[in-house]
Design a protein around this motif. Structure first.
Motif, mmCIF file in Angstrom:
data_model
loop_
_atom_site.group_PDB
_atom_site.id
_atom_site.type_symbol
_atom_site.label_atom_id
_atom_site.label_comp_id
_atom_site.label_asym_id
_atom_site.label_seq_id
_atom_site.Cartn_x
_atom_site.Cartn_y
_atom_site.Cartn_z
ATOM 1 N N TYR A 32 0.959 -1.225 0.152
ATOM 2 C CA TYR A 32 -0.022 -0.027 -0.006
ATOM 3 C C TYR A 32 0.772 1.087 -0.087
ATOM 4 N N SER A 33 1.975 1.205 -0.874
ATOM 5 C CA SER A 33 2.895 2.460 -0.704
ATOM 6 C C SER A 33 3.115 2.971 -2.278
ATOM 7 N N ALA A 58 1.705 5.509 -5.472
ATOM 8 C CA ALA A 58 1.136 6.791 -5.420
ATOM 9 C C ALA A 58 -0.499 6.615 -5.634
ATOM 10 N N PRO A 59 -1.347 7.309 -5.182
ATOM 11 C CA PRO A 59 -2.828 7.024 -5.339
ATOM 12 C C PRO A 59 -3.294 7.497 -6.674
ATOM 13 N N ALA A 82 0.368 6.928 -10.516
ATOM 14 C CA ALA A 82 -0.640 6.059 -9.972
ATOM 15 C C ALA A 82 -0.034 4.452 -10.145
ATOM 16 N N GLN A 139 7.690 2.169 -6.337
ATOM 17 C CA GLN A 139 8.364 3.367 -5.602
ATOM 18 C C GLN A 139 9.693 2.877 -5.098
ATOM 19 N N ARG A 142 -7.920 -2.005 -7.741
ATOM 20 C CA ARG A 142 -6.915 -1.934 -6.992
ATOM 21 C C ARG A 142 -7.792 -2.321 -5.406
ATOM 22 N N SER A 182 -6.641 -0.785 -2.653
ATOM 23 C CA SER A 182 -6.917 0.626 -2.272
ATOM 24 C C SER A 182 -6.219 1.717 -3.306
ATOM 25 N N TYR A 187 -3.787 3.118 -3.153
ATOM 26 C CA TYR A 187 -2.301 2.943 -2.861
ATOM 27 C C TYR A 187 -1.589 1.617 -3.332
ATOM 28 N N ASP A 188 -2.563 0.870 -4.133
ATOM 29 C CA ASP A 188 -1.973 -0.323 -4.618
ATOM 30 C C ASP A 188 -0.994 -0.371 -5.872
ATOM 31 N N GLU A 242 -9.283 2.044 2.540
ATOM 32 C CA GLU A 242 -8.185 2.738 2.879
ATOM 33 C C GLU A 242 -7.268 1.787 3.390
ATOM 34 N N ARG A 243 -5.920 2.228 3.521
ATOM 35 C CA ARG A 243 -4.682 1.564 4.087
ATOM 36 C C ARG A 243 -4.909 0.834 5.239
#
Length: 359
Positions: free
Chosen positions: A27-28, A30-31, A36, A40, A70, A72, A74-75, A115-116
């Motif tokens: 979960y890290s 960019a959203p 996206a 990272q 996804r 979340s 952040y996936d 959410e994460r």
């Protein structure tokens, strides 16, 4: 030779040992925006550390085949070429360390748009960067979760195509193994189970209909995934429901069908599709499901579920309960678990030159 450190060959690929890392979402990413879903620095450091620690195969976390697939915002994703290119840094490093890079291709279905976990993991609405989840049926995962939109047959065909395109990009990104996520109550697993699949068309009702999407995805991915590279399938062997859920008997039946369609290994987990169920969690609690598939079918299996100790992992393989073990939380705690296991068992394991003092 230690069973843990015996090389394992599937198709033309030889994996140096049987100590594998399962997909675990970070979960890290960019959203939103052009970054996206792009891996990272965190992702590189996370996977590189386990490769330097001697892990034989690493399955990169659930990577979405579409934005709405996804879990979340952040996936990780692999629905565009920018994302695929960004994985090259990681796959190149893993190969340099002798580790086989694999990737899990996933669609979260009705469990999307949350959410994460460390922020509570609750569903998030469109005003918070979320979206409308998709599912086989308009049945919410749990109280407080949104009712998903039921996929049309045309949308189902689009999802099948998204998995195939994601596999093509995964190949370009340097991955040697693709795994399809059919477990834990995400989209493919939702179709498998009568608990979440209430359809009355060709994708619902009977066992043959409920398995239809999974097999269509397998076939579409196998068409673009090279014949010399393995394809895995992750399954929840049971919903842990007394009735009206996916069962261990169905898993055994499905395993042979998956093999006929070109799947090379079943990654056997359990649960995740029904909320509030009681699961008897203890060391190795999911291993018997893998052992049953291995004993009753021709499909190789990997076992997962609170496998933490070297002797425990060695015994699972030596007893013929699985062909490989997947260590999740333990590899989060100890990235060099494989090197520690090698020392305990007197086996050879990869050690980077820079770490020669640790031998």
């Amino acid at each position: 030779m230690s069973a843990l450190f015996e090389p394992y060959t599937l198709r033309s690929l030889t994996i140096p040992n049987r100590i594998w890392m399962p997909p675990m979402c970070q979960y890290s990413a960019a959203p939103d925006g052009p970054e996206a879903g792009v891996p990272q620095d965190w992702h590189f450091a996370h996977y590189a550390a386990r490769a330097a620690g001697g892990t034989g195969l690493i399955i990169v976390e659930a990577t979405a085949v579409s934005p709405e697939g996804r879990i979340s915002p952040y996936d990780l994703g692999i629905w565009n070429d920018t994302q695929a290119r960004a994985f090259r840094r990681t796959t190149d490093f893993l190969k340099n360390q002798g580790t086989v890079p694999a990737i899990q291709l996933a669609h979260a279905g009705r469990k999307a748009s949350t959410e994460r976990p460390w922020k509570g993991g609750a569903p998030i609405g469109t005003d918070e960067g979320g979206w409308q989840p998709l599912a086989p049926s308009a049945v919410a995962f749990a109280e407080g979760h949104p009712v998903p939109a039921e996929l049309t047959v045309e949308q189902i065909r689009e999802v099948v195509g998204q998995f195939a395109e994601a596999a093509r990009r995964a190949l370009d990104a340097g991955f040697e193994v693709a795994e399809l996520h059919g477990a834990h109550g995400y989209l493919i697993g939702e179709f498998l189970s009568p608990h979440s699949n209430k359809r009355t068309d060709v994708y619902g009702g009977s066992y043959e209909n409920r398995t239809r999407l999974a097999l269509e995805v397998v076939d579409a991915v196998r068409e673009v995934w090279p014949q010399d590279k393995p394809l895995f399938f992750r399954i929840s062997a049971t919903d842990w429901l007394d009735e009206a859920g996916w069962t261990a008997d169905e898993t055994v039946r499905f395993a042979d069908t998956l093999k006929e369609h070109g799947v090379d290994l079943l990654d056997v987990s359990t649960g995740g599709n029904a909320s509030g169920v009681r699961i008897p969690v203890e060391p190795g609690y999911q291993v018997p499901f893998a052992a049953r598939v291995k004993a009753e079918t021709a499909l190789p299996v990997a076992a997962v579920g609170l496998i933490t100790e070297v002797a425990q992992a060695e015994k699972i393989l030596a007893n013929g309960e699985a062909d490989a073990v997947l260590l999740g939380r333990e590899l989060l705690r100890d990235p060099s678990w494989a090197r520690r296991a090698g020392r305990e068992l007197g086996a050879e394991v990869h050690v980077p030159d820079q770490y020669h003092r640790s031998v």
